[in-house]
Design a protein around this motif. Structure first.
Motif, PDB file in Angstrom:
ATOM      1  N   GLU A  75      16.296  45.443 -90.838  1.00  0.00           N
ATOM      2  CA  GLU A  75      15.150  46.299 -91.098  1.00  0.00           C
ATOM      3  C   GLU A  75      14.255  45.608 -92.113  1.00  0.00           C
ATOM      4  N   PRO A  76      12.918  45.715 -91.961  1.00  0.00           N
ATOM      5  CA  PRO A  76      12.013  45.113 -92.945  1.00  0.00           C
ATOM      6  C   PRO A  76      12.277  45.674 -94.338  1.00  0.00           C
ATOM      7  N   MET A  77      12.196  44.806 -95.349  1.00  0.00           N
ATOM      8  CA  MET A  77      12.422  45.231 -96.725  1.00  0.00           C
ATOM      9  C   MET A  77      11.217  46.017 -97.238  1.00  0.00           C
ATOM     10  N   ALA A  78      11.468  47.029 -98.060  1.00  0.00           N
ATOM     11  CA  ALA A  78      10.387  47.787 -98.677  1.00  0.00           C
ATOM     12  C   ALA A  78       9.727  46.936 -99.758  1.00  0.00           C
ATOM     13  N   THR A  79       8.411  46.859 -99.727  1.00  0.00           N
ATOM     14  CA  THR A  79       7.666  46.063-100.688  1.00  0.00           C
ATOM     15  C   THR A  79       6.417  46.828-101.122  1.00  0.00           C
ATOM     16  N   PRO A  80       5.820  46.432-102.263  1.00  0.00           N
ATOM     17  CA  PRO A  80       4.541  47.053-102.653  1.00  0.00           C
ATOM     18  C   PRO A  80       3.478  46.795-101.593  1.00  0.00           C
ATOM     19  N   ARG A  81       2.405  47.577-101.623  1.00  0.00           N
ATOM     20  CA  ARG A  81       1.307  47.375-100.692  1.00  0.00           C
ATOM     21  C   ARG A  81       0.775  45.951-100.810  1.00  0.00           C
ATOM     22  N   THR A  82       0.391  45.392 -99.681  1.00  0.00           N
ATOM     23  CA  THR A  82      -0.109  44.017 -99.665  1.00  0.00           C
ATOM     24  C   THR A  82      -1.307  43.853-100.577  1.00  0.00           C
ATOM     25  N   ILE A  83      -2.230  44.797-100.557  1.00  0.00           N
ATOM     26  CA  ILE A  83      -3.428  44.655-101.377  1.00  0.00           C
ATOM     27  C   ILE A  83      -3.074  44.650-102.859  1.00  0.00           C
ATOM     28  N   ASP A  84      -2.036  45.402-103.246  1.00  0.00           N
ATOM     29  CA  ASP A  84      -1.610  45.398-104.644  1.00  0.00           C
ATOM     30  C   ASP A  84      -0.998  44.054-105.023  1.00  0.00           C
ATOM     31  N   GLN A  85      -0.237  43.457-104.080  1.00  0.00           N
ATOM     32  CA  GLN A  85       0.334  42.140-104.357  1.00  0.00           C
ATOM     33  C   GLN A  85      -0.759  41.085-104.494  1.00  0.00           C
ATOM     34  N   LEU A  86      -1.779  41.164-103.640  1.00  0.00           N
ATOM     35  CA  LEU A  86      -2.890  40.216-103.751  1.00  0.00           C
ATOM     36  C   LEU A  86      -3.649  40.401-105.061  1.00  0.00           C
ATOM     37  N   MET A  87      -3.873  41.655-105.456  1.00  0.00           N
ATOM     38  CA  MET A  87      -4.597  41.926-106.697  1.00  0.00           C
ATOM     39  C   MET A  87      -3.798  41.471-107.917  1.00  0.00           C
ATOM     40  N   GLY A  88      -2.480  41.397-107.780  1.00  0.00           N
ATOM     41  CA  GLY A  88      -1.643  40.948-108.880  1.00  0.00           C
ATOM     42  C   GLY A  88      -1.477  39.436-108.951  1.00  0.00           C
ATOM     43  N   SER A  89      -2.166  38.715-108.080  1.00  0.00           N
ATOM     44  CA  SER A  89      -2.073  37.252-108.056  1.00  0.00           C
ATOM     45  C   SER A  89      -2.861  36.637-109.208  1.00  0.00           C
ATOM     46  N   ILE A  90      -2.549  35.395-109.537  1.00  0.00           N
ATOM     47  CA  ILE A  90      -3.392  34.654-110.476  1.00  0.00           C
ATOM     48  C   ILE A  90      -4.409  33.809-109.716  1.00  0.00           C
ATOM     49  N   LEU A  91      -4.189  33.632-108.417  1.00  0.00           N
ATOM     50  CA  LEU A  91      -5.126  32.885-107.591  1.00  0.00           C
ATOM     51  C   LEU A  91      -4.950  33.323-106.136  1.00  0.00           C
ATOM     52  N   VAL A  92      -6.070  33.534-105.449  1.00  0.00           N
ATOM     53  CA  VAL A  92      -6.051  33.820-104.016  1.00  0.00           C
ATOM     54  C   VAL A  92      -6.880  32.746-103.333  1.00  0.00           C
ATOM     55  N   ILE A  93      -6.286  32.055-102.369  1.00  0.00           N
ATOM     56  CA  ILE A  93      -6.985  31.025-101.608  1.00  0.00           C
ATOM     57  C   ILE A  93      -7.162  31.540-100.192  1.00  0.00           C
ATOM     58  N   TYR A  94      -8.400  31.523 -99.717  1.00  0.00           N
ATOM     59  CA  TYR A  94      -8.623  32.004 -98.355  1.00  0.00           C
ATOM     60  C   TYR A  94      -9.703  31.185 -97.670  1.00  0.00           C
ATOM     61  N   ILE A  95      -9.700  31.249 -96.351  1.00  0.00           N
ATOM     62  CA  ILE A  95     -10.645  30.503 -95.522  1.00  0.00           C
ATOM     63  C   ILE A  95     -11.366  31.482 -94.621  1.00  0.00           C
ATOM     64  N   THR A  96     -12.664  31.286 -94.496  1.00  0.00           N
ATOM     65  CA  THR A  96     -13.452  32.099 -93.570  1.00  0.00           C
ATOM     66  C   THR A  96     -13.982  31.224 -92.444  1.00  0.00           C
ATOM     67  N   CYS A  97     -14.172  31.831 -91.295  1.00  0.00           N
ATOM     68  CA  CYS A  97     -14.846  31.178 -90.173  1.00  0.00           C
ATOM     69  C   CYS A  97     -16.038  32.049 -89.813  1.00  0.00           C
ATOM     70  N   ASP A  98     -17.230  31.488 -89.936  1.00  0.00           N
ATOM     71  CA  ASP A  98     -18.456  32.269 -89.730  1.00  0.00           C
ATOM     72  C   ASP A  98     -18.409  33.558 -90.542  1.00  0.00           C
ATOM     73  N   GLU A  99     -17.949  33.405 -91.797  1.00  0.00           N
ATOM     74  CA  GLU A  99     -17.922  34.456 -92.824  1.00  0.00           C
ATOM     75  C   GLU A  99     -16.789  35.469 -92.663  1.00  0.00           C
ATOM     76  N   ALA A 100     -16.003  35.393 -91.609  1.00  0.00           N
ATOM     77  CA  ALA A 100     -14.873  36.312 -91.433  1.00  0.00           C
ATOM     78  C   ALA A 100     -13.589  35.646 -91.921  1.00  0.00           C
ATOM     79  N   PRO A 101     -12.795  36.292 -92.796  1.00  0.00           N
ATOM     80  CA  PRO A 101     -11.543  35.700 -93.272  1.00  0.00           C
ATOM     81  C   PRO A 101     -10.572  35.445 -92.123  1.00  0.00           C
TER      82      PRO A 101
END
Length: 212
Positions: A75-101
């Protein structure tokens, strides 16, 4: 090995290294369509952050991953919401294509206690016998399905290698897309471990050493 963790404030310079902001691909993807960003999460607008979180959720909660887990009686493990984990990062690296992530990874401080109640850099090192000193932690390495194999996984790693110290990531072996992404980017699997008393075995992968 425990002496390596007597002063976890040595992680602070590594976290400070991961505080830059860039907006240019390294040459692995078409700069006329793609942009690469390395940002503090507070600098990412809420709409983009929500899109990044949705992308991670699609990648990790896909029917293929869930089917693989069910086939193994897991069974998948219970974890905090993804957006909360991203907000708790010290760095987020992302790539967009024609402005869409289309791809995202993030870096967190492994010397801080996490939602499991332990300090990751110490816990994972002890569980696997692999020394993680000098590394930051990635929570996610996610790419939209239509962009897998397009070079964005390598681009994510190159941006990570430019803007942060070497990293480690704990991967569910049933998460085939993430396993493929880290393999393609030259990561090395260095151990297996179980978390939270679960019978589910996870894999510890480390990124190649930072290029000089």
């Amino acid at each position: 090995m425990m002496d390596l963790f007597d002063s976890l404030d040595t992680m602070l310079p590594l976290c400070e290294m991961a505080s830059m902001d860039v907006e240019a691909p390294t040459g692995t993807i078409d700069a006329s369509h793609y942009k690469a960003y390395a940002k503090n999460p507070s600098e990412i607008d809420p709409t983009t952050m929500a899109e990044l979180a949705d992308m991670v959720d699609r990648a990790h909660d896909s029917r293929n991953v869930i089917a693989a887990q069910q086939a193994m009686g897991r069974e998948p493990m219970a974890t905090p919401r993804t957006i909360d984990q991203l907000m708790g990062s010290i760095l987020v690296i992302y790539i967009t294509c024609d402005e869409a992530p289309v791809a995202v990874t993030n870096v967190v401080d492994p010397s801080a206690e996490d939602y499991h109640g332990y300090v990751p850099i110490r816990f994972y090192s002890l569980k696997t016998g692999y020394n993680l000193e000098g590394r930051l932690q990635q929570s996610f390495f996610s790419i939209e399905e239509d962009y897998r194999g397009s070079g964005v996984a390598k681009e994510l790693f190159l941006q990570l290698n430019t803007n942060a110290s070497p990293c480690f990531i704990v991967v569910d072996p049933t998460d085939a897309p993430t396993v493929k992404h880290v393999q393609e980017s030259g990561y090395m699997k260095v151990g297996h471990l179980k978390i939270d008393g679960s019978e589910n075995e996870m894999e510890l992968w480390v990124s190649p050493a930072k290029e000089k």
